[in-house]
Write an enzyme that holds these catalytic residues in place. Structure first.
Site, PDB file in Angstrom:
ATOM      1  N   TYR A 170       0.917  -1.172  -0.030  1.00 39.17           N
ATOM      2  CA  TYR A 170       0.049  -0.078  -0.095  1.00 39.17           C
ATOM      3  C   TYR A 170       0.792   1.191   0.078  1.00 39.17           C
ATOM      4  CZ  TYR A 170      -3.428  -3.370   1.623  1.00 39.17           C
ATOM      5  OH  TYR A 170      -4.207  -4.652   1.677  1.00 39.17           O
ATOM      6  N   ARG A 174     -16.172  -2.490  -1.346  1.00 41.77           N
ATOM      7  CA  ARG A 174     -15.329  -1.450  -1.781  1.00 41.77           C
ATOM      8  C   ARG A 174     -16.146  -0.076  -1.543  1.00 41.77           C
ATOM      9  NH1 ARG A 174     -13.541  -5.577  -4.975  1.00 41.77           N
ATOM     10  NH2 ARG A 174     -11.444  -6.269  -4.555  1.00 41.77           N
TER      11      ARG A 174
END
Length: 330
Positions: free
Chosen positions: A59, A209
């Protein structure tokens, strides 16, 4: 907050926090993020009893772990910090999967430094490398446990056979894979393997999401650089077909006078005591809401309505584009 056990090995808050969206820019953007707000979100989550925080070297790459490290500085006691490895790197560019023990060691040393901690509580292989036997990968990760650099091992998006072979090599405390009302394929076999082997299950993207939260009704609701514009389920063709499940969640939420997010998370908690979802957040407001989902008690009618509205395999579109789908359930 209510607690749950992962793999009968360690206890965490029933709701964890996915830290991936918390950095501005980077390789995976879910809209604008503010570092100060992200750190304040982690601090308030700790105050609310959240103990489980999830990040990964991928990330950013790397910058998400650094942010989490700054946020937990001085607040480490009682927290369970999870991070992941999978890739080999050319600087900050991904250069393919590498499940070798050497890469696991490289990754864990970097993660420890960026997080500013002495031991990683839960160390996942982020994606299985099909070119390295899982016994070799997990064996290398187990050496890090022996050395005290890691407490527990996990896998992410591993397929059934891989999971069984991994457990035969070393105890696996948790499997992290996508699971939500619009992604239920793990119910075929994987959840049962986890239950049979005392493996905790950590659903990522538990809100689809963000889709199940109800705030996205068209692509116009997403920023131009939002990663979800590449998600097949958010395409102009599939998104309208998927709104039915959102409407069903909204109906149950209205009955309980809570948010869509709390209903979607409560549904996951109702699927088994070994399940600990990690909704991704970047603001205190949404974190507070998600962290309260454990208080919602769904009725049999609620569960029946949600199951009927979101049957397994009923979501329009695959959950990743072709390249991403090749990296899951290996």
């Amino acid at each position: 907050m209510m607690k749950r056990w992962l793999g009968q090995r360690f206890e965490v808050s029933a709701i964890g926090i996915g830290c991936m969206p918390m950095i501005a820019g980077g390789n995976i953007s879910y809209g604008a993020a503010d570092e100060g707000e992200s750190i304040a979100t982690i601090h308030e989550a700790i105050d609310l009893g959240v103990t489980f925080f999830d990040t990964a070297e991928m990330y950013g790459p790397f910058s998400n772990e650094e942010l989490v490290g700054r946020a937990i500085d001085g607040k480490r006691d009682g927290l369970v910090i999870a991070t992941k490895f999978a890739m080999k790197w050319n600087g900050d560019q991904m250069a393919g999967l590498d499940g070798s023990p050497a890469n696991a060691r490289r990754a864990v040393e970097g993660s420890l430094q960026r997080l500013g901690i002495d031991t990683i509580d839960l160390f996942y292989q982020h994606r299985v490398d099909p070119n390295v036997p899982i016994e070799e990968t997990v064996g290398g990760m187990a050496e890090l446990v022996k050395e005290g650099k890691v407490r527990h091992l996990g896998l992410s998006e591993a397929g059934p056979d891989t999971l069984r072979r991994a457990v035969a090599t070393h105890p696996i405390a948790a499997l992290q894979s996508e699971y939500s009302l619009w992604e239920r394929d793990v119910e075929d076999e994987i959840l049962e393997i986890c239950r049979a082997n005392d493996i905790g299950f950590v659903p990522y993207s538990p809100l689809g999401r963000g889709f199940l939260a109800g705030g996205i009704r068209s692509l116009d609701d997403l920023g131009a650089d939002d990663w979800r514009r590449n998600d097949p389920r958010y395409s102009a063709e599939n998104l309208p077909k998927n709104l039915g499940v959102v409407d069903a969640v909204s109906a149950v939420a209205a009955r309980h006078e809570v948010s869509n997010a709390q209903i979607a998370l409560a549904w996951l908690l109702a699927q088994g005591p070994n399940i600990v979802p990690i909704p991704g957040v970047k603001r205190r407001e949404t974190m507070r809401d998600s962290a309260g989902a454990w208080k919602v008690a769904l009725t049999e009618q609620d569960l029946r309505e949600l199951d009927e509205a979101a049957p397994k395999g009923g979501t329009a579109g695959p959950r990743y584009a072709e390249r991403g789908m090749k990296m899951v359930r290996i």
